[in-house]
Write a protein that holds these residues in place. Structure first.
Motif, short mmCIF file in Angstrom:
data_model
loop_
_atom_site.label_atom_id
_atom_site.label_comp_id
_atom_site.label_asym_id
_atom_site.label_seq_id
_atom_site.Cartn_x
_atom_site.Cartn_y
_atom_site.Cartn_z
N SER A 32 0.85 -1.19 0.00
CA SER A 32 0.00 0.00 0.00
C SER A 32 0.88 1.24 0.00
CB SER A 32 -0.90 0.01 1.23
OG SER A 32 -0.12 0.10 2.42
N LEU A 33 0.43 2.28 -0.69
CA LEU A 33 1.11 3.57 -0.68
C LEU A 33 0.27 4.53 0.14
CD1 LEU A 33 2.32 4.01 -4.39
CD2 LEU A 33 3.43 2.85 -2.48
N THR A 34 0.90 5.21 1.09
CA THR A 34 0.15 6.08 1.99
C THR A 34 0.81 7.45 2.10
OG1 THR A 34 1.41 5.40 3.96
CG2 THR A 34 -0.53 4.09 3.39
N VAL A 35 -0.03 8.45 2.40
CA VAL A 35 0.43 9.78 2.79
C VAL A 35 -0.25 10.08 4.12
CG1 VAL A 35 0.39 12.25 2.27
CG2 VAL A 35 0.74 10.60 0.43
N GLU A 36 0.54 10.27 5.16
CA GLU A 36 0.03 10.50 6.52
C GLU A 36 -0.94 9.38 6.93
OE1 GLU A 36 -1.62 14.39 6.28
OE2 GLU A 36 0.34 15.39 6.30
N ASN A 37 -0.53 8.14 6.66
CA ASN A 37 -1.30 6.94 7.04
C ASN A 37 -2.63 6.79 6.32
OD1 ASN A 37 0.55 5.82 8.94
ND2 ASN A 37 -0.10 7.34 10.44
N VAL A 38 -2.80 7.48 5.21
CA VAL A 38 -4.01 7.34 4.39
C VAL A 38 -3.62 6.60 3.12
CG1 VAL A 38 -5.81 8.54 3.09
CG2 VAL A 38 -5.04 9.45 5.30
N VAL A 39 -4.24 5.43 2.89
CA VAL A 39 -3.92 4.61 1.72
C VAL A 39 -4.64 5.16 0.49
CG1 VAL A 39 -4.01 2.30 0.71
CG2 VAL A 39 -3.67 2.56 3.17
N PHE A 40 -3.87 5.50 -0.54
CA PHE A 40 -4.48 6.03 -1.76
C PHE A 40 -4.13 5.20 -3.00
CE2 PHE A 40 -0.27 7.81 -1.89
CZ PHE A 40 0.05 7.91 -3.24
N ALA A 41 -3.18 4.26 -2.86
CA ALA A 41 -2.77 3.44 -4.01
C ALA A 41 -2.17 2.13 -3.53
CB ALA A 41 -1.75 4.20 -4.86
N MET A 42 -2.07 1.17 -4.46
CA MET A 42 -1.47 -0.13 -4.19
C MET A 42 -0.50 -0.47 -5.30
SD MET A 42 -2.82 -1.73 -1.44
CE MET A 42 -2.50 -3.45 -1.87
N VAL A 43 0.56 -1.18 -4.95
CA VAL A 43 1.48 -1.74 -5.95
C VAL A 43 1.41 -3.25 -5.82
CG1 VAL A 43 3.87 -2.02 -6.66
CG2 VAL A 43 3.02 0.25 -6.05
N SER A 44 1.06 -3.92 -6.92
CA SER A 44 0.95 -5.39 -6.92
C SER A 44 1.59 -5.95 -8.17
CB SER A 44 -0.54 -5.79 -6.87
OG SER A 44 -0.67 -7.20 -6.92
N GLU A 45 2.52 -6.90 -7.97
CA GLU A 45 3.23 -7.54 -9.07
C GLU A 45 3.83 -6.52 -10.04
OE1 GLU A 45 0.66 -10.42 -10.86
OE2 GLU A 45 0.66 -11.71 -9.08
N GLY A 46 4.39 -5.49 -9.46
CA GLY A 46 5.09 -4.48 -10.26
C GLY A 46 4.21 -3.44 -10.93
N GLU A 47 2.90 -3.43 -10.62
CA GLU A 47 1.99 -2.48 -11.25
C GLU A 47 1.34 -1.59 -10.18
OE1 GLU A 47 1.74 -2.04 -14.43
OE2 GLU A 47 2.98 -3.77 -14.96
N LEU A 48 1.06 -0.34 -10.60
CA LEU A 48 0.43 0.63 -9.69
C LEU A 48 -1.08 0.64 -9.92
CD1 LEU A 48 0.70 3.00 -7.61
CD2 LEU A 48 0.85 4.54 -9.60
N TYR A 49 -1.83 0.68 -8.82
CA TYR A 49 -3.30 0.77 -8.87
C TYR A 49 -3.73 1.93 -7.97
CZ TYR A 49 -3.15 -3.98 -10.80
OH TYR A 49 -2.90 -5.08 -11.57
N LEU A 50 -4.57 2.81 -8.51
CA LEU A 50 -5.05 3.95 -7.74
C LEU A 50 -6.41 3.66 -7.13
CD1 LEU A 50 -4.21 7.11 -9.90
CD2 LEU A 50 -3.06 6.32 -7.82
N ARG A 51 -6.60 4.13 -5.92
CA ARG A 51 -7.90 3.99 -5.26
C ARG A 51 -8.95 4.78 -6.04
NH1 ARG A 51 -11.47 6.00 -1.47
NH2 ARG A 51 -11.94 4.65 0.31
N ALA A 52 -10.12 4.19 -6.22
CA ALA A 52 -11.18 4.85 -6.99
C ALA A 52 -11.76 6.02 -6.19
CB ALA A 52 -12.28 3.86 -7.33
N TYR A 81 -9.59 -0.47 -6.66
CA TYR A 81 -8.36 0.16 -7.15
C TYR A 81 -8.21 -0.15 -8.64
CZ TYR A 81 -6.92 0.99 -2.30
OH TYR A 81 -6.85 1.43 -0.99
N TYR A 82 -7.77 0.86 -9.41
CA TYR A 82 -7.67 0.69 -10.87
C TYR A 82 -6.23 0.78 -11.36
CZ TYR A 82 -12.75 1.06 -11.22
OH TYR A 82 -14.10 0.83 -11.10
N HIS A 83 -5.94 -0.04 -12.37
CA HIS A 83 -4.60 -0.15 -12.93
C HIS A 83 -4.16 1.13 -13.65
CE1 HIS A 83 -1.76 -1.78 -16.14
NE2 HIS A 83 -1.11 -1.86 -14.99
N VAL A 84 -2.94 1.54 -13.37
CA VAL A 84 -2.32 2.68 -14.08
C VAL A 84 -1.51 2.10 -15.23
CG1 VAL A 84 -0.68 4.59 -13.89
CG2 VAL A 84 -2.26 4.10 -11.99
N ASP A 85 -1.99 2.32 -16.46
CA ASP A 85 -1.30 1.75 -17.63
C ASP A 85 -0.20 2.69 -18.12
OD1 ASP A 85 -2.62 3.81 -18.93
OD2 ASP A 85 -4.11 2.50 -19.89
#
Length: 204
Positions: A32-52, A81-85
């Motif tokens: 999970s990627l966070t700013v001030e303990n707020v999750v806004f994105a995920m990285v899975s298997e080398g890909e970035l996904y943004l929270r909807a 979460y959606y894939h960043v292409d």
């Protein structure tokens, strides 16, 4: 795969630095990627996904972007979460805008949930019971009250057949705001009798 994920985390921190100090930790088999303990994105298997968010969901749906899928007990669960292409990676301005929307939306949601009472804060309800209630679609106090103790217990038994009447009493107490031992004797007796009768009627 870890190497790819770490490279993507580094790239994300670099591109999205205007959002603030970005941290990461293991979550759902990814990071999970966070700013001030707020999750806004995920990285899975080398890909970035943004929270909807309300704004970004329109963009991602139009682009037919893939959702992040998490495997739990052999079931595929699509996360919000959606894939960043690569096309979006190439448009840094748009990526930053969507990431900002994701962060603001996550912050609002976290504030809203913080203001609400958690299920596990009710009498008798443990963290594990709270998780089970979430799995059957009872995620907040208002929904628990709407379903009532009996219906909530039946839903839980569909998840875990061996659940005893002690959990039924715990739910009734939680709804009344008291420890299950403090339930009126007549209420306890009626619930125990009903629970045993229901359990007997169910196929083994």
């Amino acid at each position: 795969m870890k190497k790819r994920s770490y490279a993507r985390i580094h790239q994300s921190k670099e591109c999205l630095s205007p959002l603030g100090d970005i941290s990461y930790r293991s979550l759902f088999g990814g990071y999970s990627l966070t700013v001030e303990n707020v999750v806004f994105a995920m990285v899975s298997e080398g890909e970035l996904y943004l929270r909807a968010s309300e704004q970004s969901e329109v963009y991602f749906v139009e682009k037919a972007s893939e959702s992040l899928v998490y495997q739990k007990r052999g079931r595929a669960i699509a996360l919000n979460y959606y894939h960043v292409d690569e096309a979006l990676w190439s448009d840094r301005e748009k990526l930053l805008q969507l990431s900002t929307d994701a962060l603001y939306s996550a912050r609002r949601e976290k504030s809203r949930l913080k203001a609400q009472q958690r299920l596990k804060d009710l009498p008798n309800l443990t963290h594990s019971l709270e998780m089970m209630l979430w799995e059957v679609g009872i995620a907040d106090v208002r929904t628990l009250h709407a379903y009532g103790a009996k219906r909530s217990w039946i839903k839980l038994r569909h998840l875990k057949k061996g659940l005893g009447v002690r959990v039924l009493l715990a739910l009734a107490g939680a709804i009344c705001g008291v420890h299950e031992a403090a339930l009126p004797a007549a209420t306890r007796r009626e619930l125990v009798e009903w629970g045993h009768l229901y359990a007997k009627r169910q196929p083994r």
